[in-house]
Design an enzyme around this catalytic site. Structure first.
Site, PDB file in Angstrom:
ATOM      1  N   ASP A  58      32.711  80.131  14.813  1.00  0.00           N
ATOM      2  CA  ASP A  58      31.359  79.903  14.298  1.00  0.00           C
ATOM      3  C   ASP A  58      30.496  79.120  15.274  1.00  0.00           C
ATOM      4  OD1 ASP A  58      32.607  77.428  13.943  1.00  0.00           O
ATOM      5  OD2 ASP A  58      31.535  76.996  12.077  1.00  0.00           O
ATOM      6  N   SER A  76      35.525  78.928  10.651  1.00  0.00           N
ATOM      7  CA  SER A  76      35.476  78.284  11.962  1.00  0.00           C
ATOM      8  C   SER A  76      36.524  78.833  12.927  1.00  0.00           C
ATOM      9  CB  SER A  76      35.605  76.769  11.778  1.00  0.00           C
ATOM     10  OG  SER A  76      35.293  76.073  12.951  1.00  0.00           O
ATOM     11  N   ASP A 131      34.172  78.539  19.493  1.00  0.00           N
ATOM     12  CA  ASP A 131      35.086  79.010  18.461  1.00  0.00           C
ATOM     13  C   ASP A 131      34.352  80.027  17.592  1.00  0.00           C
ATOM     14  OD1 ASP A 131      33.409  77.271  17.113  1.00  0.00           O
ATOM     15  OD2 ASP A 131      34.985  76.467  15.820  1.00  0.00           O
ATOM     16  N   ASP A 187      30.426  76.152  16.529  1.00  0.00           N
ATOM     17  CA  ASP A 187      30.008  74.763  16.357  1.00  0.00           C
ATOM     18  C   ASP A 187      30.770  73.833  17.297  1.00  0.00           C
ATOM     19  OD1 ASP A 187      32.489  74.768  15.122  1.00  0.00           O
ATOM     20  OD2 ASP A 187      31.827  73.709  13.320  1.00  0.00           O
TER      21      ASP A 187
END
Length: 457
Positions: free
Chosen positions: A247, A103, A245, A249
Site C-alpha cells: 500500500d 499493507s 510495500d 506507506d
C-alpha cells in the site's frame, strides 16, 4: 474497553474469513457512515480506495452498500497508495476515508482502515464507537428512507492529483536528472503513480513489481524483499534502488553497492539534514522502541534527541502531534513527514532522501554513514494465542538471564505483532554472534511453549 474488531492498523484478517467478510465490511460501512455524518444539513461523502488484492473488489462493494444505506455518498478512487487516500480525503473535504489493504501482508489477507476528515487515522475512541454500533441493536433504526440513500461516484483523476501532490513535496529548485533508480512497487497500489512521479522529475527508472494480477502483491517483491532489489541495482548499474510495500506507506532503499538502507538510516539522514537547515521541529525525531540504538547516538551527537513510542505508525503520529514534532517513523520504513502528509508515505519519504542526494551530490552509501547501527537480531514465533509470557516460568527465567548477561551493552525487546499472530523477539548488542545465540535461546523456549518459529532476516 477492549476492541473486538480493530487492531493497531484497522480491521485485518484472511479475506472471506471473519472478521474480513463482506458482512462485517458492510456493517463497518454502516456504522462509520452514521458516525461521520456530523449534521443533516448537507450531503456527506466518504472516499474509498484500495490496493491490488483480488478480494478488494468484494470488500469495496460491501463497504459501498453499507455507507450508501446510511445516506452517505461514496467517492471510489480505485487502486491508490494509503497515503494518497489520506491526501484525497483531506483535499476533497470528505468526511472520512477508507483504505482496503493489508499493507505488506500476502494477498490472502486484507484489511479495512479509516481516516478522519483531516487525513489522520482514527483514535481508539472513534473505533470503539464504531464497534458499539456494530454489536448493538441501534443501527437498524437509524437507516434513512429510500430517497435519502447515498450514491457512489468514480473519481478518475485521483491518481493524477496525488502525483501532483508528491511532486510538490520535492524542492522546486531540484530535479532527478542524472539519477538511475530501480523502483519496486510490490505489485501493489503504487504501480502507476510511483514510476510516473520519478520519471516526471527526470529520473531514469527501472521498474519491478508493476504488473499486479490480484494475487502477486508482496509476493517475493517490495520492501520485505530487498535481495531482488539489490540484484537489480547491480545488474543495471543504478545509483540506488527503492522498494515500496503493497500500500506504499513504507519504503526501504538499497545503495549503489547493493547494501540495504532501512528506515532507521533514512530517518538519520533526513533528520540530521533537517537539523542543519533548522527545519527539524524541536531538534527531535520520533521513533519506536524497535529502532536501533545507533539512531539515538547519531541524533544525540548532533545535538538532537529521539523520543520513543510503542510500535505502530499511529503511535508515532500521535506523539508527533502531541509534541509538535514534524518527523517520525519506524525501522520498517514507515516515515511521517508531517510538513507534507498526515500518515506514513513511502513516496514522500523517498523524495526527501533523493533531494538530499541531489543537493549534496553524495551517493547513498556515503549518506548512510551518518549512523552506525548496532547489530540487531529479530526472530518471529508464530503463536496460537497472545499469552502473557511473564506467567510462563521457563520463558520468564530465560529472558531475565539474557537481560542480565547483556546488562548495559544491549537490550531485549519481546512483543506481539499488532497485525499478525506473531511474537517478535528482538535483541540488540555489540556482538552479533552473541546476540544471535541468545535470541535463539529465547526463541527455542518460547517455541516449546507457544508456537512455531520462523526467522526473519
Amino acid at each position: 474497553m477492549k476492541k473486538k474488531l480493530f487492531g493497531t492498523d484497522g480491521v485485518r484478517g484472511v479475506a472471506n474469513i471473519y472478521p474480513m467478510t463482506t458482512e462485517i465490511a458492510m456493517q463497518l460501512g454502516r456504522a462509520a457512515a452514521h458516525i461521520f455524518k456530523k449534521d443533516h444539513t448537507r450531503r456527506h461523502r466518504i472516499v474509498i480506495g484500495k490496493d491490488t488484492r483480488l478480494s478488494g473488489y468484494m470488500i469495496e462493494n460491501a463497504l459501498v452498500a453499507g455507507i450508501c444505506s446510511m445516506g452517505v455518498d461514496v467517492l471510489l478512487v480505485g487502486p491508490l497508495p494509503t497515503p494518497g487516500i489520506a491526501f484525497i480525503t483531506s483535499s476533497m473535504r470528505a468526511d472520512a476515508g477508507v483504505v482496503i489493504s493489508a499493507s505488506h501482508n500476502p494477498y490472502q489477507d486484507n484489511g479495512i482502515k479509516f481516516f478522519s476528515a483531516d487525513g489522520f487515522k482514527l483514535p481508539d475512541t472513534t473505533e470503539l464507537e464504531i464497534e458499539k454500533l456494530i454489536f448493538g441493536n441501534e443501527i437498524d433504526s437509524l437507516r434513512p428512507v429510500a430517497d435519502e440513500v447515498g450514491k457512489a461516484f468514480r473519481m478518475d483523476d485521483a491518481g493524477g492529483r496525488y502525483i501532483v501532490f508528491l511532486k510538490n513535496s520535492f524542492p522546486q529548485d531540484l530535479d532527478l536528472n542524472g539519477l538511475k533508480i530501480v523502483l519496486d512497487c510490490a505489485n501493489g497500489a503504487a504501480y502507476k503513480v510511483a514510476p510516473a512521479v520519478l520519471e516526471e522529475l527526470g529520473a531514469e527508472v527501472v521498474t519491478l513489481g508493476v504488473k499486479p494480477n490480484g494475487s502477486n502483491i508482496n509476493a517475493g517483491c517490495g520492501s520485505l524483499y530487498p535481495e531482488s532489489l539489490a540484484k537489480a541495482v547491480k545488474e543495471h548499474g543504478a545509483h540506488l534502488g527503492m522498494a515500496l510495500d503493497g500500500d506504499a506507506d513504507r519504503v526501504i532503499f538499497v545503495d549503489e553497492q547493493g547494501q540495504e538502507v532501512d528506515g532507521d538510516q533514512i530517518m538519520a539522514i533526513c533528520s540530521l539534514d533537517m537539523m542543519k537547515q533548522g527545519k527539524l521541529a524541536h531538534n527531535t525525531l520520533v521513533s519506536t522502541v524497535m529502532s536501533n540504538m545507533g539512531l539515538d547516538i547519531a541524533l544525540r551527537n548532533a545535538g538532537g534527541q529521539v523520543v520513543k513510542t510503542a510500535v505502530g505508525d499511529r503511535y508515532v503520529v500521535e506523539e508527533m502531534r502531541r509534541g509538535g514534532y514534524n518527523l517520525g517513523g519506524e525501522q520498517s520504513g514507515h516515515m511521517i513527514f508531517l510538513d507534507y502528509n498526515t500518515t506514513g508515505d513511502g513516496m514522500v519519504s523517498a523524495l526527501q532522501l533523493l533531494a538530499i542526494m541531489q543537493r549534496t551530490g553524495k551517493p547513498l552509501s556515503e549518506l548512510a554513514g551518518v549512523m552506525t547501527a548496532l547489530p540487531q537480531v529479530l526472530i518471529n514465533v508464530r503463536v496460537a494465542s497472545r499469552q502473557d509470557i511473564n506467567i510462563v516460568p521457563e520463558i520468564a527465567r530465560t529472558v531475565k538471564a539474557v537481560e542480565e548477561k547483556l546488562a548495559d551493552t544491549g537490550r531485549v525487546l519481546i512483543r506481539y505483532s499488532g497485525t499478525e499472530p506473531l511474537l517478535r523477539i528482538m535483541l540488540e548488542g555489540q556482538d552479533e554472534a552473541e546476540i544471535t545465540g541468545l535470541a535463539q535461546e529465547i526463541a527455542d523456549v518460547i517455541e516449546r511453549h507457544l508456537g512455531v518459529r520462523t526467522k526473519e532476516q
